[in-house]
Motif scaffolding. Sequence first.
Motif, short mmCIF file in Angstrom:
data_model
loop_
_atom_site.label_atom_id
_atom_site.label_comp_id
_atom_site.label_asym_id
_atom_site.label_seq_id
_atom_site.Cartn_x
_atom_site.Cartn_y
_atom_site.Cartn_z
N ALA A 128 0.84 -1.20 0.00
CA ALA A 128 0.00 0.00 0.00
C ALA A 128 0.87 1.24 0.00
CB ALA A 128 -0.89 -0.01 1.24
N PRO A 129 0.49 2.28 -0.74
CA PRO A 129 1.28 3.50 -0.75
C PRO A 129 1.33 4.12 0.63
CG PRO A 129 -0.88 3.87 -1.75
CD PRO A 129 -0.76 2.41 -1.52
N GLY A 130 2.45 4.73 0.98
CA GLY A 130 2.58 5.33 2.30
C GLY A 130 3.67 6.38 2.30
N THR A 131 3.96 6.89 3.47
CA THR A 131 4.92 7.97 3.61
C THR A 131 6.32 7.49 3.94
OG1 THR A 131 4.53 8.21 5.98
CG2 THR A 131 3.05 9.42 4.50
N GLY A 132 6.43 6.27 4.49
CA GLY A 132 7.73 5.79 4.95
C GLY A 132 8.12 6.39 6.29
N ASN A 133 7.15 7.02 6.99
CA ASN A 133 7.42 7.64 8.29
C ASN A 133 6.58 6.98 9.38
OD1 ASN A 133 9.09 9.66 7.12
ND2 ASN A 133 7.28 10.87 6.62
N LEU A 134 7.14 6.87 10.58
CA LEU A 134 6.38 6.51 11.76
C LEU A 134 6.52 7.62 12.79
CD1 LEU A 134 6.94 2.73 12.66
CD2 LEU A 134 5.05 3.77 11.43
N ALA A 135 5.43 7.95 13.46
CA ALA A 135 5.48 8.94 14.54
C ALA A 135 5.72 8.24 15.87
CB ALA A 135 4.17 9.73 14.59
N VAL A 136 6.45 8.91 16.75
CA VAL A 136 6.62 8.46 18.13
C VAL A 136 6.08 9.58 19.02
CG1 VAL A 136 8.24 7.78 19.92
CG2 VAL A 136 8.63 7.06 17.56
N LEU A 137 5.05 9.26 19.80
CA LEU A 137 4.42 10.25 20.68
C LEU A 137 4.70 9.90 22.13
CD1 LEU A 137 0.85 10.68 19.10
CD2 LEU A 137 2.97 11.87 18.53
N MET A 138 5.01 10.93 22.93
CA MET A 138 5.22 10.71 24.36
C MET A 138 4.90 11.98 25.13
SD MET A 138 9.36 10.75 24.71
CE MET A 138 10.31 12.25 24.40
N PRO A 139 4.52 11.86 26.40
CA PRO A 139 4.32 13.06 27.22
C PRO A 139 5.62 13.86 27.34
CG PRO A 139 3.35 11.14 28.28
CD PRO A 139 4.17 10.63 27.12
N ARG A 140 5.52 15.17 27.35
CA ARG A 140 6.70 16.03 27.39
C ARG A 140 7.55 15.77 28.64
NH1 ARG A 140 5.27 21.42 24.92
NH2 ARG A 140 5.33 19.97 23.15
N ALA A 141 6.91 15.36 29.73
CA ALA A 141 7.65 15.11 30.98
C ALA A 141 8.72 14.04 30.81
CB ALA A 141 6.68 14.69 32.08
N TYR A 142 8.55 13.16 29.83
CA TYR A 142 9.51 12.07 29.64
C TYR A 142 10.87 12.58 29.15
CZ TYR A 142 5.63 8.77 30.11
OH TYR A 142 4.56 8.06 30.57
N LEU A 143 10.91 13.83 28.67
CA LEU A 143 12.19 14.41 28.27
C LEU A 143 13.11 14.55 29.48
CD1 LEU A 143 10.93 17.18 25.82
CD2 LEU A 143 11.97 14.99 25.21
N ASP A 144 12.51 14.56 30.69
CA ASP A 144 13.30 14.66 31.92
C ASP A 144 13.83 13.30 32.37
OD1 ASP A 144 12.82 17.41 32.07
OD2 ASP A 144 10.95 17.11 33.19
N ASP A 145 13.46 12.24 31.68
CA ASP A 145 13.93 10.89 32.02
C ASP A 145 14.55 10.26 30.77
OD1 ASP A 145 14.40 8.46 33.17
OD2 ASP A 145 12.30 7.85 33.31
#
Length: 367
Positions: A60-77
Amino acid sequence: MGFMKKVTLQMIADKLNVSKALVSKALSGDSAVNEVTREIIWKTAEEEGYRIKGRKPGSAPGTGNLAVLMPRAYLDDPEYWGKIIKGIDAELAKQGYSMLLSSIDVTMKVKDGMPLGITERKVDGVVVLGQLPEAYTDQLTKRKLPFVLVDPDAQHPDLDLVMANNYLGASQAAQLLLREGHRRLAFVGDAHTTWSFSERRRGFEDAIAAHNRKRPKDAAELAVVGGMGVSGSGMYTKPEFAASLERELRAERPVTAMFCANDLIAFDALKVLQPLGLECPADVSLVGFDDLTLAELNQPGLTTVKVPKEEMGSRAVQIVLGRIAEPEKLPELVMLSTALVKRASTVPAAGAGGGDTEAESAATAGA
């Protein structure tokens, strides 16, 4: 040990007796190459071990990209979540995909907080890390975007999930403390905070209960110390945490061993001991969970349960790509094994007569 020979476009062209240009066009999905030829060239490239970027022709046609979502607080860990992201990135590179990483301000409404990469459909699927508000996963479902949850805060029977085997890891911690003769133990952490914390408490309690059924005359007692957990802004300690812990340490029959819901909680528990004139491990043995780098560097070295963080990220990518290929397949719950890492923070209880050889089998049976 020999080195693997690098596979080139020319080698594939020579094998098939076609031009290098034709191979390049076929592997890039150029529609000018007929479908049968594209499939033969692609199959040969895979068999020869050529690393192909992008997606297979005919899919199937696609973008070749996957998103990774996380709460901003995780940047502190960065250590815990950073290692999971490292595993995601490595697997995406193998699969020829790119990553769009977005941290979410969980206080924002979903219509304002959802990244443009998703609202503008610039990704083929999503890896969701940790405790993202349900409104976001609901939106992904409505948009029919395949996604997988990594270390979520609750069970979701209709969704793909990846996590460590928290239950068995906690059971391993209990087995160790029971073998070392500890009979007054504490679980330190708020089980209601996350599914992983809940599973850790359940595994610890069940292992102790299994030991008590098998050896009722040598039963162990369990105390629970709350007032600490994870919030949207990261780790926190409630005012009552130190007082609650002190009560158990000063009780008529004091706690001699503590299992903390993660390493960060274990480090905070250590800070409570010193003002009370107590030492780890002489007075209290301590076990954490996660095996952060600090666990090894800490004095004393922290006994803990190692979580396969990079492997969790890798498996998450494999699952979401599988979901893209087969949207109707049954949802998966993947639990990766943990490993107990013994360090200096745990020692046999004072007066304990040797190891508890039956505790391990009893706790394992309870798992």
